[in-house]
Each structure stands twice: as C-alpha cells, then as structure tokens.
Design a protein around this motif. Structure first.
Motif, PDB file in Angstrom:
ATOM      1  N   PHE A 166      11.881   2.082  14.265  1.00 29.07           N
ATOM      2  CA  PHE A 166      11.585   1.193  15.391  1.00 29.07           C
ATOM      3  C   PHE A 166      11.566   2.036  16.663  1.00 29.07           C
ATOM      4  CE2 PHE A 166      13.757  -1.161  12.140  1.00 29.07           C
ATOM      5  CZ  PHE A 166      13.186  -2.419  12.112  1.00 29.07           C
ATOM      6  N   SER A 167      10.521   1.899  17.487  1.00 26.35           N
ATOM      7  CA  SER A 167      10.505   2.612  18.761  1.00 26.35           C
ATOM      8  C   SER A 167      10.860   1.642  19.887  1.00 26.35           C
ATOM      9  CB  SER A 167       9.152   3.287  19.012  1.00 26.35           C
ATOM     10  OG  SER A 167       8.085   2.387  18.896  1.00 26.35           O
ATOM     11  N   VAL A 168      11.773   2.079  20.739  1.00 27.89           N
ATOM     12  CA  VAL A 168      12.381   1.245  21.779  1.00 27.89           C
ATOM     13  C   VAL A 168      11.937   1.743  23.147  1.00 27.89           C
ATOM     14  CG1 VAL A 168      14.602   0.663  22.842  1.00 27.89           C
ATOM     15  CG2 VAL A 168      14.377   0.679  20.339  1.00 27.89           C
ATOM     16  N   ASN A 169      11.622   0.823  24.048  1.00 26.94           N
ATOM     17  CA  ASN A 169      11.251   1.207  25.405  1.00 26.94           C
ATOM     18  C   ASN A 169      12.218   0.628  26.433  1.00 26.94           C
ATOM     19  OD1 ASN A 169      10.308  -1.518  26.049  1.00 26.94           O
ATOM     20  ND2 ASN A 169       8.541  -1.033  24.761  1.00 26.94           N
ATOM     21  N   GLU A 170      12.033   1.028  27.690  1.00 21.78           N
ATOM     22  CA  GLU A 170      12.948   0.587  28.746  1.00 21.78           C
ATOM     23  C   GLU A 170      12.973  -0.932  28.882  1.00 21.78           C
ATOM     24  OE1 GLU A 170      13.673   0.920  33.575  1.00 21.78           O
ATOM     25  OE2 GLU A 170      11.762   1.556  32.699  1.00 21.78           O
ATOM     26  N   TYR A 198       0.812  -1.219   0.000  1.00 26.26           N
ATOM     27  CA  TYR A 198       0.000   0.000   0.000  1.00 26.26           C
ATOM     28  C   TYR A 198       0.847   1.273   0.000  1.00 26.26           C
ATOM     29  CZ  TYR A 198      -4.132  -2.869   0.664  1.00 26.26           C
ATOM     30  OH  TYR A 198      -5.151  -3.783   0.477  1.00 26.26           O
ATOM     31  N   GLU A 199       2.152   1.101  -0.204  1.00 29.79           N
ATOM     32  CA  GLU A 199       3.096   2.216  -0.335  1.00 29.79           C
ATOM     33  C   GLU A 199       3.021   3.173   0.851  1.00 29.79           C
ATOM     34  OE1 GLU A 199       1.651   3.535  -4.198  1.00 29.79           O
ATOM     35  OE2 GLU A 199       3.388   2.583  -5.137  1.00 29.79           O
ATOM     36  N   ILE A 200       2.986   2.600   2.045  1.00 28.86           N
ATOM     37  CA  ILE A 200       2.881   3.386   3.272  1.00 28.86           C
ATOM     38  C   ILE A 200       4.246   3.948   3.656  1.00 28.86           C
ATOM     39  CG2 ILE A 200       2.324   3.295   5.731  1.00 28.86           C
ATOM     40  CD1 ILE A 200      -0.105   3.092   3.824  1.00 28.86           C
ATOM     41  N   LYS A 201       4.260   5.213   4.003  1.00 29.98           N
ATOM     42  CA  LYS A 201       5.485   5.878   4.446  1.00 29.98           C
ATOM     43  C   LYS A 201       5.391   6.176   5.944  1.00 29.98           C
ATOM     44  CE  LYS A 201       6.536   6.094   0.067  1.00 29.98           C
ATOM     45  NZ  LYS A 201       7.493   5.117  -0.511  1.00 29.98           N
ATOM     46  N   ASN A 202       6.519   6.497   6.549  1.00 27.63           N
ATOM     47  CA  ASN A 202       6.572   7.038   7.915  1.00 27.63           C
ATOM     48  C   ASN A 202       6.007   6.101   8.977  1.00 27.63           C
ATOM     49  OD1 ASN A 202       7.394   9.354   6.483  1.00 27.63           O
ATOM     50  ND2 ASN A 202       5.305  10.145   6.440  1.00 27.63           N
ATOM     51  N   ALA A 203       6.225   4.798   8.820  1.00 25.71           N
ATOM     52  CA  ALA A 203       5.734   3.831   9.799  1.00 25.71           C
ATOM     53  C   ALA A 203       6.804   3.554  10.860  1.00 25.71           C
ATOM     54  CB  ALA A 203       5.340   2.527   9.113  1.00 25.71           C
ATOM     55  N   ILE A 204       6.332   3.355  12.085  1.00 20.82           N
ATOM     56  CA  ILE A 204       7.210   3.018  13.208  1.00 20.82           C
ATOM     57  C   ILE A 204       6.779   1.656  13.751  1.00 20.82           C
ATOM     58  CG2 ILE A 204       8.055   3.699  15.480  1.00 20.82           C
ATOM     59  CD1 ILE A 204       6.971   6.547  14.833  1.00 20.82           C
ATOM     60  N   PHE A 205       7.682   0.683  13.760  1.00 22.08           N
ATOM     61  CA  PHE A 205       7.400  -0.612  14.362  1.00 22.08           C
ATOM     62  C   PHE A 205       7.590  -0.481  15.871  1.00 22.08           C
ATOM     63  CE2 PHE A 205       7.464  -1.954  10.093  1.00 22.08           C
ATOM     64  CZ  PHE A 205       6.971  -3.245  10.003  1.00 22.08           C
ATOM     65  N   HIS A 206       6.475  -0.462  16.583  1.00 24.56           N
ATOM     66  CA  HIS A 206       6.476  -0.261  18.032  1.00 24.56           C
ATOM     67  C   HIS A 206       6.819  -1.558  18.754  1.00 24.56           C
ATOM     68  CE1 HIS A 206       4.104  -0.869  21.715  1.00 24.56           C
ATOM     69  NE2 HIS A 206       3.205  -1.512  21.005  1.00 24.56           N
ATOM     70  N   TRP A 207       7.755  -1.483  19.715  1.00 22.40           N
ATOM     71  CA  TRP A 207       8.158  -2.625  20.555  1.00 22.40           C
ATOM     72  C   TRP A 207       8.368  -3.870  19.691  1.00 22.40           C
ATOM     73  CZ3 TRP A 207       5.871  -3.291  26.116  1.00 22.40           C
ATOM     74  CH2 TRP A 207       6.685  -4.163  26.841  1.00 22.40           C
ATOM     75  N   TYR A 208       9.249  -3.765  18.719  1.00 24.76           N
ATOM     76  CA  TYR A 208       9.501  -4.867  17.790  1.00 24.76           C
ATOM     77  C   TYR A 208      10.068  -6.067  18.545  1.00 24.76           C
ATOM     78  CZ  TYR A 208      11.330  -7.393  13.731  1.00 24.76           C
ATOM     79  OH  TYR A 208      11.594  -8.344  12.780  1.00 24.76           O
ATOM     80  N   LEU A 257      13.814   5.197  17.533  1.00 25.81           N
ATOM     81  CA  LEU A 257      13.048   6.192  18.273  1.00 25.81           C
ATOM     82  C   LEU A 257      12.762   5.648  19.668  1.00 25.81           C
ATOM     83  CD1 LEU A 257      10.575   7.085  15.394  1.00 25.81           C
ATOM     84  CD2 LEU A 257      12.423   8.541  16.231  1.00 25.81           C
ATOM     85  N   ALA A 258      12.172   6.466  20.519  1.00 25.39           N
ATOM     86  CA  ALA A 258      11.886   6.062  21.898  1.00 25.39           C
ATOM     87  C   ALA A 258      10.388   6.025  22.157  1.00 25.39           C
ATOM     88  CB  ALA A 258      12.559   7.022  22.866  1.00 25.39           C
ATOM     89  N   GLU A 259       9.993   5.166  23.072  1.00 23.09           N
ATOM     90  CA  GLU A 259       8.597   5.038  23.473  1.00 23.09           C
ATOM     91  C   GLU A 259       8.532   4.594  24.929  1.00 23.09           C
ATOM     92  OE1 GLU A 259       7.006   0.704  23.163  1.00 23.09           O
ATOM     93  OE2 GLU A 259       7.107   1.486  21.109  1.00 23.09           O
TER      94      GLU A 259
END
Length: 224
Positions: free
Chosen positions: A163-167, A136-146, A188-190
């Motif tokens: 990718f958003s990373v948490n503690e 679907y040609e999606i841009k700007n996606a963040i894989f949360h807690w991969y 990125l952070a989360e």
C-alpha cells in the motif's frame, strides 16, 4: 526518499522536476495515464539513475481509449514499472464498469508471469481488483491511495501486495485508520502529485518512519 506514485509528466515543468529529484538522490516512479503518454516521456527519463517512468492505462480513460490497449501490450517489455492501471467504480466512472473490467483483464493477461512493479488504482473496486490480481497471479502490486474497506487490508497483505501512503491520508481520520491497519512491512510512500495537493513526501516519512518505508521498498525492488 522514495515516491512510488507520482505524475510528473502532468507537472508544469516535468524535466525541471526530475532533474531536481536526481540531484537530491531521491527515487521517483512516474505514472502515466495512457501508453501514448509513456511513449512521449520515455526518452526523457531513460538516462536518469533515480527516475523511472511507468506504463499506464488509467481506468478513468478506458472507455475513450480502447485503441491504446494494443499499444500497452506492445510496450510492456520497455519498462519494469506499470501504472497507473486498475478499476474505478466511483459515481463518475461506474458507467464504464464493464469496459474497465474487459480492459484490465486484457492488461493483466499480458502481464501474467512478468516480473514488474505495478501501481494499482482501486477506487470503489477493491474486492473486484484483488480477485483479478489473484486470478492472473500478479506479483509486486501496490494499492495506491487505498480508500477501501479496512477489513480487506489483511487479505491484500496476505497476497504479498503493498500500500502506498501519501500526506493527505496522514491528515484525515479515515486515512489514519487505514494506515494503522496496514502491516508495517507492507507500507510504501507516494505523493500522487500534482493531482494531490497534500503531497509532502517528508511528512509521510516522518509519520511512518524512514527505515520502514525504505526497507519495504528495497525488499520490493529486489524482486524485480
């Protein structure tokens, strides 16, 4: 600091939390689990400078909330932030696999060509979701807690996704392995608070580095 994935609408006192974020000068993107939740919270966040509310349709709730899919589509242009959306094929939710896929196809089709920032849930469905995002040609996606295969990380990064990373990830052996495999310009952070109790954002910043996280977020936010 920037928290790209938080559920402040599920906290005991959401308004107190976002007021404190605003006073600190931090930046938080609040996820919602359903479009109706977004509608309820939008008026409370729209006048904040550093707080944003994302429009979501959580895959774990897809089977019982098909009546909200059209509401999601109708609300897309109210915000530049989308989340939490995605797929969840873990043991408790794999039974709704087909309806999840149908739902995310409807969502991604509606988002195609729109310049949004999206936070993605991909538990046990990382390959399938990556394929759909590309289709679907999606841009700007963040894989949360991969938590998927490390071998897939380079493929996700090559598509320009983050990718958003948490503690909690910084404290587990597998989480640290995943973090070390993510290209530095894609981290990125989360917090994923309040669902994630290991949600100290400062510890993520200390682990990764403030400049890395903030430079990456600025590069992403400039795209939308």
């Amino acid at each position: 600091m920037v928290d790209t994935h938080c559920h402040f609408d599920m906290m005991p006192s959401p308004e107190k939390y976002i007021r404190e974020v605003e006073l600190r000068g931090d930046y938080v993107i609040g996820m919602t689990n359903l479009p109706s939740h977004f509608e309820m919270g939008f008026a409370h966040t729209r006048n904040y400078k550093h707080v944003r509310l994302a429009l979501g349709f959580h895959p774990q709730l897809a089977a019982d909330n098909q009546n909200e899919l059209q509401r999601f589509i109708d609300l897309i242009d109210r915000t530049s932030y989308i989340g939490e959306i995605g797929l969840d094929f873990s043991r408790d939710y794999v039974g709704s696999k087909e309806i999840q896929i149908s739902s995310i196809r409807t969502i991604l089709s509606a988002l195609r060509g729109k310049n949004k920032m999206m936070s993605i849930h991909s538990r046990r469905a990382e390959k399938e979701l990556l394929t759909l995002l590309c289709e679907y040609e999606i841009k700007n996606a963040i894989f949360h807690w991969y938590s998927g295969p490390i071998s897939l990380i380079p493929h996700i990064a090559r598509e320009g996704y983050y990718f958003s990373v948490n503690e909690a990830m910084t404290l587990s052996e597998n989480g640290r392995k995943i973090i070390s495999a993510i290209p530095r310009n894609r981290i990125l952070a989360e917090t994923d608070a309040p669902y994630n109790r290991k949600n100290n954002l400062k510890k993520v910043y200390d682990y990764i580095g403030s400049k890395v996280i903030n430079d990456n977020f600025n590069a992403l936010i400039n795209k939308i």
